[in-house]
Write a protein that holds these residues in place. Structure first.
Motif, PDB file in Angstrom:
ATOM      1  N   THR A   8       0.798  -1.233   0.000  1.00 27.69           N
ATOM      2  CA  THR A   8       0.000   0.000   0.000  1.00 27.69           C
ATOM      3  C   THR A   8       0.826   1.277   0.000  1.00 27.69           C
ATOM      4  O   THR A   8       0.248   2.366  -0.034  1.00 27.69           O
ATOM      5  N   GLY A   9       2.153   1.173   0.060  1.00 24.52           N
ATOM      6  CA  GLY A   9       2.951   2.391   0.192  1.00 24.52           C
ATOM      7  C   GLY A   9       4.273   2.341  -0.549  1.00 24.52           C
ATOM      8  O   GLY A   9       4.735   1.281  -0.988  1.00 24.52           O
ATOM      9  N   LEU A  10       4.890   3.527  -0.685  1.00 31.14           N
ATOM     10  CA  LEU A  10       6.165   3.674  -1.395  1.00 31.14           C
ATOM     11  C   LEU A  10       7.003   4.721  -0.666  1.00 31.14           C
ATOM     12  O   LEU A  10       6.515   5.802  -0.351  1.00 31.14           O
ATOM     13  N   ASP A  11       8.284   4.378  -0.375  1.00 32.14           N
ATOM     14  CA  ASP A  11       9.208   5.314   0.260  1.00 32.14           C
ATOM     15  C   ASP A  11      10.538   5.267  -0.476  1.00 32.14           C
ATOM     16  O   ASP A  11      11.186   4.217  -0.522  1.00 32.14           O
ATOM     17  N   VAL A  12      10.948   6.391  -1.058  1.00 31.86           N
ATOM     18  CA  VAL A  12      12.234   6.510  -1.737  1.00 31.86           C
ATOM     19  C   VAL A  12      13.088   7.480  -0.932  1.00 31.86           C
ATOM     20  O   VAL A  12      12.705   8.639  -0.742  1.00 31.86           O
ATOM     21  N   THR A  13      14.252   7.025  -0.435  1.00 33.77           N
ATOM     22  CA  THR A  13      15.103   7.853   0.410  1.00 33.77           C
ATOM     23  C   THR A  13      16.547   7.793  -0.056  1.00 33.77           C
ATOM     24  O   THR A  13      16.969   6.836  -0.714  1.00 33.77           O
ATOM     25  N   MET A  14      17.303   8.829   0.285  1.00 33.01           N
ATOM     26  CA  MET A  14      18.739   8.906  -0.005  1.00 33.01           C
ATOM     27  C   MET A  14      19.464   9.322   1.264  1.00 33.01           C
ATOM     28  O   MET A  14      18.974  10.156   2.015  1.00 33.01           O
ATOM     29  N   ILE A  35      14.126  12.318   2.152  1.00 28.63           N
ATOM     30  CA  ILE A  35      12.989  11.622   1.560  1.00 28.63           C
ATOM     31  C   ILE A  35      12.717  12.222   0.189  1.00 28.63           C
ATOM     32  O   ILE A  35      12.411  13.404   0.071  1.00 28.63           O
ATOM     33  N   LEU A  36      12.851  11.403  -0.856  1.00 28.13           N
ATOM     34  CA  LEU A  36      12.607  11.865  -2.216  1.00 28.13           C
ATOM     35  C   LEU A  36      11.146  11.708  -2.619  1.00 28.13           C
ATOM     36  O   LEU A  36      10.604  12.514  -3.360  1.00 28.13           O
TER      37      LEU A  36
END
Length: 558
Positions: A71-77, A87-88
């Motif tokens: 149910t979710g999406l997290d793109v981080t650098m 958090i991108l």
């Protein structure tokens, strides 16, 4: 901060020609959205997303992370040395995806403006596999919806990677996990501060914390804990604290906080927190320094819960469980959740309901979704005559017209189904059955660990008449994974619920056989055969077990 769908340099972007891949490339492509930092397109089965990686961040893949859940999406650098986390892209997806077969990778792509000093820019390419064939009007629930439209070009012509087969996606995801040494997709470090009491005041700064800390405050009494300004924690957890004040002057990089089993606790948030989860607590106050710091609070069984805004006191509300009982007298304080957020400028608290696929939503959102689907179906219907004219004029191929007609039929069926689901309570058994079917699909593909996860998610729900089947299926998974002890545990639990289920007896026998408890295994195989005399596998296992018993006896007599 430019973002685009560019042409990839690396050869891995090319997909040589199996028939399945050619068909994927030939699927009609539909619009998504273009923002300052990411862009996406879609077809009926996939979302094709590109997220731009800022140039000041390291190129190495171990500094980038993409966490995909159903149910979710997290793109981080993270910066070099892990000094901070950026958090991108983060949020709840528009609809469920298959997180097991969705994939991501980082690539260098050509800069569309060659006069720039940097010829290439780095992109994260994400392929999301939709659980259900449908067009999305937005990527994240927080986005503004926009009707998708068919594009003239195909996905391949727009240089969006053609989604590989499900098996290839699964293989790639497992390979990346093995190479990185990660099993959960996170490098965060759990840091517990426990037992602060006696009117103590503790200031937590970056110097006191490990790299990428998940800060966990536990069993504190009559004390104050402050996360200092300039200090970043990945997540904040508050458990079993009483008569405490927790103040966050720093930053929570994932924008997530959880609080449970607390009494008389005040939480002061001087930073943005997208989601607060509060459970089974009493006399809790969340005090936001600014209204813009607040997005949502999800609660279950929290009595006397208050939300205060320092810059907008007229918006202060009491939203606890006792308040929700007035409009939801049937609510259960341990299983029913409520979400509080601003909708159209007004603070609204709604009960969270679960769709058949276990996706969380509210009754209002269900009806809004049904209306959007119905509107989309009507638009397709109104456009059908024009499409016939276009075909006669040679503007649309037979294949394109066939696809539009198929989409039209699907949209009408989806609209009917959406209204039916919005009008009816989704049964608990339907949710458990969905988990069971998802586990069966994963098991068929040889993904036994993921299958066990689905089955155990079903088992975590209140008991239904099919729980014994989930236990039996878990046993099958653990046998495949070489864990006969766990398989035996689930077989026994399944038999407690249904002693007449032959498969549980059979898998109990296999578990005991693997543990070299051959006499007990023999008894289980006999019981399985008495319940299902046509079970050829049980018959063969019984014969083998007889031989193993004889060998064991000879060995003991020597």
């Amino acid at each position: 901060g430019r973002c685009f769908l560019g042409c990839a340099h690396s050869a891995s972007a090319e997909h040589p020609g199996s028939n399945k891949k050619v068909m994927a490339a030939d699927l009609a492509c539909y619009s998504g959205a273009l923002t300052r930092t990411y862009a996406w397109l879609q077809n009926l089965e996939h979302i094709m997303l590109k997220v731009q990686i800022p140039n000041q961040y390291p190129a190495a893949e171990d500094h980038v992370s993409c966490k995909i859940t159903s149910t979710g999406l997290d793109v981080t650098m993270s910066e070099e040395g892990g000094a901070s986390l950026k958090i991108l892209l983060s949020g709840t997806l528009n609809a469920p995806v298959d997180c097991e077969t969705s994939s991501w990778k980082v690539k260098e792509v050509a800069d569309p403006q060659p006069d720039r000093a940097d010829d290439n820019v780095r992109m994260m390419e994400v392929t999301l596999v939709k659980k259900e064939s449908a067009l999305w009007s937005r990527l994240l629930l927080s986005d503004e919806p926009c009707e998708p439209r068919m594009l003239q070009s195909r996905a391949s012509e727009l240089h969006v990677p053609v989604p590989p087969s499900k098996r290839e996606l699964l293989k790639g995801a497992k390979s990346r996990a093995n190479e990185s040494g990660l099993d959960g997709g996170t490098k965060a470090n759990h840091h517990i501060i426990e037992g602060v009491e006696g009117n103590a005041s503790l200031v937590v700064s970056a110097a006191h914390l490990p790299h990428l800390p998940v800060l966990h405050l536990k069993d504190c009494r009559k004390s104050s804990v402050v996360v200092a300004m300039g200090t970043a924690v990945v997540k904040l957890l508050v458990e079993r604290c009483t008569d405490c004040t927790v103040t966050v002057n720093g930053k929570i990089t994932t924008d997530v906080m959880e609080l449970w089993r607390c009494e008389r606790v005040q939480v002061v948030l001087n930073c943005h927190v997208a989601t607060v989860q509060a459970d089974l607590s009493t006399d809790i106050v969340f005090r936001y320094g600014k209204k813009e710091h607040f997005d949502a609070i999800v609660q279950a069984g929290v009595r006397h819960l208050q939300i205060h805004f320092e810059d907008a006191p007229l918006l202060n509300r009491s939203v606890g469980y006792e308040v929700q009982l007035e409009s939801h007298p049937e609510a259960n304080d341990t299983t029913d959740q409520f979400i509080t957020r601003f909708i159209g400028g007004e603070m609204l608290t709604e009960q969270i309901v679960r769709l058949k696929n276990d996706f969380p939503t509210t009754r209002r959102e269900q009806l809004e979704y049904a209306e959007r689907v119905a509107t989309h179906a009507k638009v397709l219907g109104d456009g059908a005559a024009q499409m016939m004219v276009d075909q006669l004029a040679g503007k649309m191929s037979d294949a394109e017209l066939t696809e539009v007609r198929t989409l039209q039929q699907r949209q009408h069926a989806a609209a009917d189904a959406a209204y039916q689901e919005a009008d009816a309570e989704v049964s608990l058994e339907a949710r458990v059955t969905f988990k069971k079917m998802a586990g069966n699909e994963a098991f068929k593909e040889g993904s036994w660990k993921q299958a066990a996860v689905y089955y155990m998610e079903g088992l975590s729900l209140p008991t239904t008449p099919i729980h014994h089947i989930l236990h039996s299926n878990c046993a099958a998974c653990f046998l495949k994974l070489g864990r006969p002890d766990k398989a035996l545990e689930h077989s026994d639990k399944g038999l407690e619920l249904n002693p007449e289920f032959s498969k549980s007896h059979f898998r109990r026998g296999l578990s005991l056989q693997a543990l070299e408890r051959f006499m007990d295994a023999f008894t289980s195989f006999e019981t399985a055969l008495s319940l299902d005399p046509k079970n050829v596998q049980a018959k063969s296992a019984l014969q083998l077990c007889e031989v193993q018993i004889q060998r064991q006896r000879r060995s003991q007599n020597q």
